[in-house]
Design a protein around this motif. Structure first.
Motif, short mmCIF file in Angstrom:
data_model
loop_
_atom_site.label_atom_id
_atom_site.label_comp_id
_atom_site.label_asym_id
_atom_site.label_seq_id
_atom_site.Cartn_x
_atom_site.Cartn_y
_atom_site.Cartn_z
N GLU A 1 16.58 -5.41 10.05
CA GLU A 1 17.29 -4.71 11.13
C GLU A 1 17.62 -3.28 10.74
OE1 GLU A 1 17.62 -5.84 14.20
OE2 GLU A 1 16.41 -7.50 13.43
N LYS A 2 17.95 -3.07 9.49
CA LYS A 2 18.25 -1.72 9.01
C LYS A 2 17.01 -0.84 9.09
CE LYS A 2 20.38 0.72 5.12
NZ LYS A 2 20.99 0.58 3.77
N LEU A 3 15.85 -1.42 8.73
CA LEU A 3 14.61 -0.66 8.80
C LEU A 3 14.21 -0.33 10.23
CD1 LEU A 3 12.46 -2.52 6.11
CD2 LEU A 3 13.19 -0.12 6.02
N LYS A 4 14.62 -1.21 11.16
CA LYS A 4 14.23 -1.02 12.56
C LYS A 4 15.12 -0.03 13.30
CE LYS A 4 11.89 -5.34 13.72
NZ LYS A 4 11.91 -6.56 14.55
N ALA A 5 16.11 0.53 12.61
CA ALA A 5 16.96 1.56 13.25
C ALA A 5 16.05 2.63 13.84
CB ALA A 5 17.89 2.15 12.22
N PRO A 6 16.50 3.28 14.93
CA PRO A 6 15.63 4.23 15.63
C PRO A 6 14.96 5.20 14.70
CG PRO A 6 17.67 3.95 16.82
CD PRO A 6 17.83 3.19 15.54
N ARG A 7 13.63 5.30 14.84
CA ARG A 7 12.84 6.20 14.00
C ARG A 7 12.03 7.13 14.89
NH1 ARG A 7 10.20 3.13 8.79
NH2 ARG A 7 12.11 2.27 7.92
N ARG A 8 11.57 8.17 14.28
CA ARG A 8 10.74 9.14 14.99
C ARG A 8 9.48 8.45 15.49
NH1 ARG A 8 8.03 14.32 11.97
NH2 ARG A 8 7.22 15.40 13.78
N ASN A 9 9.15 8.67 16.74
CA ASN A 9 7.94 8.09 17.33
C ASN A 9 6.70 8.73 16.72
OD1 ASN A 9 6.07 6.85 18.96
ND2 ASN A 9 6.33 8.32 20.62
N GLN A 10 5.85 7.92 16.16
CA GLN A 10 4.66 8.46 15.48
C GLN A 10 3.40 8.24 16.30
OE1 GLN A 10 5.05 6.27 11.82
NE2 GLN A 10 6.58 7.65 10.99
N ASN B 1 0.81 -1.22 0.00
CA ASN B 1 0.00 0.00 0.00
C ASN B 1 0.84 1.27 0.00
OD1 ASN B 1 0.95 0.33 2.61
ND2 ASN B 1 -1.03 0.08 3.61
N GLY B 2 2.16 1.12 -0.12
CA GLY B 2 3.05 2.27 -0.16
C GLY B 2 3.68 2.62 1.17
N GLU B 3 3.23 1.96 2.24
CA GLU B 3 3.74 2.29 3.58
C GLU B 3 3.79 1.05 4.45
OE1 GLU B 3 5.52 4.70 4.35
OE2 GLU B 3 4.31 6.32 5.19
N MET B 4 4.26 -0.05 3.89
CA MET B 4 4.24 -1.33 4.59
C MET B 4 5.33 -1.46 5.66
SD MET B 4 1.61 -2.81 3.45
CE MET B 4 1.83 -4.45 4.12
N THR B 5 6.37 -0.65 5.57
CA THR B 5 7.46 -0.78 6.56
C THR B 5 7.65 0.50 7.37
OG1 THR B 5 9.10 -0.20 4.86
CG2 THR B 5 8.67 -2.54 5.21
N VAL B 6 6.59 1.31 7.48
CA VAL B 6 6.65 2.46 8.37
C VAL B 6 6.80 1.95 9.81
CG1 VAL B 6 4.16 2.60 8.75
CG2 VAL B 6 5.52 4.70 8.83
N ARG B 7 7.24 2.78 10.72
CA ARG B 7 7.51 2.37 12.11
C ARG B 7 6.36 1.57 12.72
NH1 ARG B 7 6.65 3.54 17.70
NH2 ARG B 7 4.63 4.22 16.95
N ASP B 8 5.14 2.08 12.59
CA ASP B 8 3.99 1.41 13.22
C ASP B 8 3.83 -0.02 12.75
OD1 ASP B 8 3.65 4.00 14.12
OD2 ASP B 8 1.50 4.05 13.77
N GLU B 9 4.12 -0.28 11.47
CA GLU B 9 3.92 -1.61 10.91
C GLU B 9 4.99 -2.60 11.34
OE1 GLU B 9 1.28 -2.64 9.58
OE2 GLU B 9 0.34 -0.65 9.52
N MET B 10 6.06 -2.12 11.97
CA MET B 10 7.11 -3.02 12.43
C MET B 10 7.06 -3.27 13.93
SD MET B 10 10.37 -2.14 10.01
CE MET B 10 10.59 -0.47 10.60
N LEU B 11 5.96 -2.88 14.57
CA LEU B 11 5.83 -3.12 16.01
C LEU B 11 5.56 -4.58 16.32
CD1 LEU B 11 3.76 0.03 17.06
CD2 LEU B 11 6.20 -0.38 17.42
N SER B 12 5.08 -5.33 15.35
CA SER B 12 4.89 -6.78 15.48
C SER B 12 5.44 -7.45 14.23
CB SER B 12 3.40 -7.12 15.63
OG SER B 12 2.89 -6.64 16.85
N PRO B 13 5.90 -8.68 14.35
CA PRO B 13 6.49 -9.36 13.18
C PRO B 13 5.43 -9.79 12.16
CG PRO B 13 6.45 -10.82 15.08
CD PRO B 13 6.01 -9.49 15.58
N TRP B 14 5.92 -10.04 10.93
CA TRP B 14 5.08 -10.65 9.89
C TRP B 14 5.34 -12.15 9.87
CZ3 TRP B 14 8.17 -6.29 8.58
CH2 TRP B 14 7.47 -5.10 8.34
N PRO B 15 4.35 -12.96 9.56
CA PRO B 15 2.93 -12.61 9.46
C PRO B 15 2.34 -12.34 10.85
CG PRO B 15 3.21 -14.97 9.26
CD PRO B 15 4.60 -14.39 9.31
N ARG B 16 1.27 -11.58 10.90
CA ARG B 16 0.62 -11.29 12.18
C ARG B 16 0.00 -12.57 12.71
NH1 ARG B 16 3.40 -6.67 11.37
NH2 ARG B 16 2.33 -5.21 9.98
#
Length: 471
Positions: A462-471, A228-243
């Motif tokens: 792991e690279k995507l999970k680097a510290p990101r701005r809290n949304q 959907n264009g935003e599959m790896t934003v911070r919020d989407e990485m709070l739990s692993p895939w598959p849900r």
């Protein structure tokens, strides 16, 4: 006779020259309670059969509920930021110079967040003592400066980790009300930082629920079916895939417990209103900046245009407001002119927000006939009273849902040949609303990206999970 006429004239003259606050002492107080990342149905009296929210339930049952209130969307992953700016300004985010391309059409003066008119300025001009207290991160900082009293949580994350969601804001609001000596009516905007993650609740709130027995949403999926264009934003990485069911029940447990904690502290504040004999002359408004997926469609956050993420709770109670419920379509940015009209304050007509006071008063059943929903440059949606069209231009995907028959958006009808005419008509209406609000995003791109989504793993994850701005 002349003396009587003179006395009447002096009396009228004196009233006309009274300060604003002296003329408006009879205006109702305002208590605006605003939650963070809260689904539209996450109150027992609004339909969630699992959640324990007795204090908010009591307010809902004696108030007026708008069941189709929407956040227009967001230009950043932290949708909280544009949502709160739109709420307080009454304008769509496309109007702001900081967020709009210089050549975008119909910019309507090219505003900046914080420019007037806005809710705090309007209420101050109407004679209110205005008060804001809430989270600092991802919020409407420039507009909130216009509140006469403007306060922030000492530490957003520490408050969320305290186990007592909403306590700090409620404690200080209670102290303010007990100490208040100013004769002006108050307008309090309490912008809580809950139930946004991290969702930490004291054991007494967790004990209200049996995690193993919590049902998952009807639209729960292990994975979203396309990118959907935003599959790896911070919020989407709070739990692993598959849900997984277990992981989602854990998240729902924490969400419910956090909401119960927030309800408890809101209850303390409402009890203070009663003790101070302020309840009968106070309009209470409850809303949230947007919803959140928590497993719906395989998603976790609010970076999508499904109902679970763009709809928000919204209800009013207080003097002059009847008990009732409406399915009228409204934006959260309509709350500002509506609240102003409810208390007799003047609002500029040159904003996007439209008052739905006539709906509350029972004079009409409709506020808006259609809505534009937008998320960054990757998603656009059109919603009328029954149908919803979502377009993903970067991957050339379209979804069509009949919300009357399919409120959980489970069956995409876009590939049904019988719906081609409807899709064409709704797409044209979507483009018309884009033009109206100054949104220049094309709904089709020359070289769409592949629609398939493969969850990242290993080093890429792991690279995507680097510290990101809290949304």
């Amino acid at each position: 006779m002349k003396r009587i006429a003179l006395l009447i004239g002096l009396t009228l003259c004196g009233f006309m020259h009274e300060p604003a606050h002296a003329q408006t002492k009879q205006r109702p107080n305002i208590l605006f309670l605003f939650a963070d990342d809260m689904r539209a149905d996450s109150i027992g009296a609004l339909g969630d059969q699992q959640i324990k929210t007795p204090n908010l339930d009591a307010v809902v049952r004696r108030g007026f509920v708008m069941t189709n209130a929407y956040c227009l969307g967001g230009n950043v992953g932290a949708v909280c930021t544009p949502s709160r700016n739109m709420l307080l300004s009454g304008n769509a985010y496309f109007r702001w110079r900081d967020f709009t391309p210089p050549n975008a059409p119909n910019q309507k003066g090219v505003l900046s967040p914080g420019d007037g008119p806005n809710l705090p300025l309007t209420l101050r001009e109407a004679g209110y003592l205005t008060y804001h207290h809430g989270k600092r991160g991802n919020t409407a900082l420039l507009t909130q400066e216009k509140f006469e009293i403007n306060k922030y949580l000492k530490n957003d994350q520490a408050e969320r980790n305290s186990g007592e969601p909403g306590q700090e804001v409620a404690d200080e609001a209670i102290a303010f009300l007990k100490a208040k000596r100013d004769e002006r009516p108050f307008a309090m905007y309490l912008a809580f930082g809950n139930p946004h993650d991290p969702r930490v609740a004291a054991q007494r709130y967790l004990d209200l629920y049996d995690r193993a027995r919590l049902p998952l949403p009807l639209n729960f999926k292990p994975l979203h079916e396309f990118d959907n264009g935003e599959m790896t934003v911070r919020d989407e990485m709070l739990s692993p895939w598959p849900r997984t069911s277990d992981e989602m029940r854990k998240t729902w447990h924490e969400y419910y417990a956090t909401m119960s904690g927030l309800d408890h502290h809101i209850g303390r504040l409402l009890q203070t209103l009663r003790e101070l004999k302020l309840e009968d002359n106070t309009i209470i408004v409850f809303a949230a900046d947007q919803g959140i997926a928590i497993g719906g469609h395989g998603l976790l956050g609010k970076q999508n245009l499904y109902e679970h993420s763009m709809k928000a709770p919204l209800f009013f109670v207080g003097p002059g407001i009847p008990r009732g419920r409406s399915e009228a379509l409204v934006y959260l940015l309509d709350v500002y002119p509506t609240l102003a009209e409810l208390v007799g304050a003047q609002v500029s007509s040159d904003i996007d927000g439209v008052s739905f006071k006539p709906v509350i008063a029972g004079k009409t059943k409709t506020a808006r006939s259609e809505l534009l929903l937008a998320y960054r440059h990757v998603q656009r949606a059109y919603r009328d009273e029954r149908w919803k069209l979502i377009r993903y231009p970067q991957v050339n995907v379209t979804q069509l849902f009949d919300l009357r028959r399919d409120p959980f958006e489970l069956r995409n009808l876009a590939d049904d040949p019988s719906q081609r005419e409807r899709i064409a008509r709704m797409t044209a209406r979507l483009q018309g609303l884009q033009k109206h609000y100054g949104d220049s995003l094309p709904l089709t791109v020359e070289k769409p990206q592949p629609a398939a989504f493969t969850p990242p793993t290993g080093e890429a994850l792991e690279k995507l999970k680097a510290p990101r701005r809290n949304q």
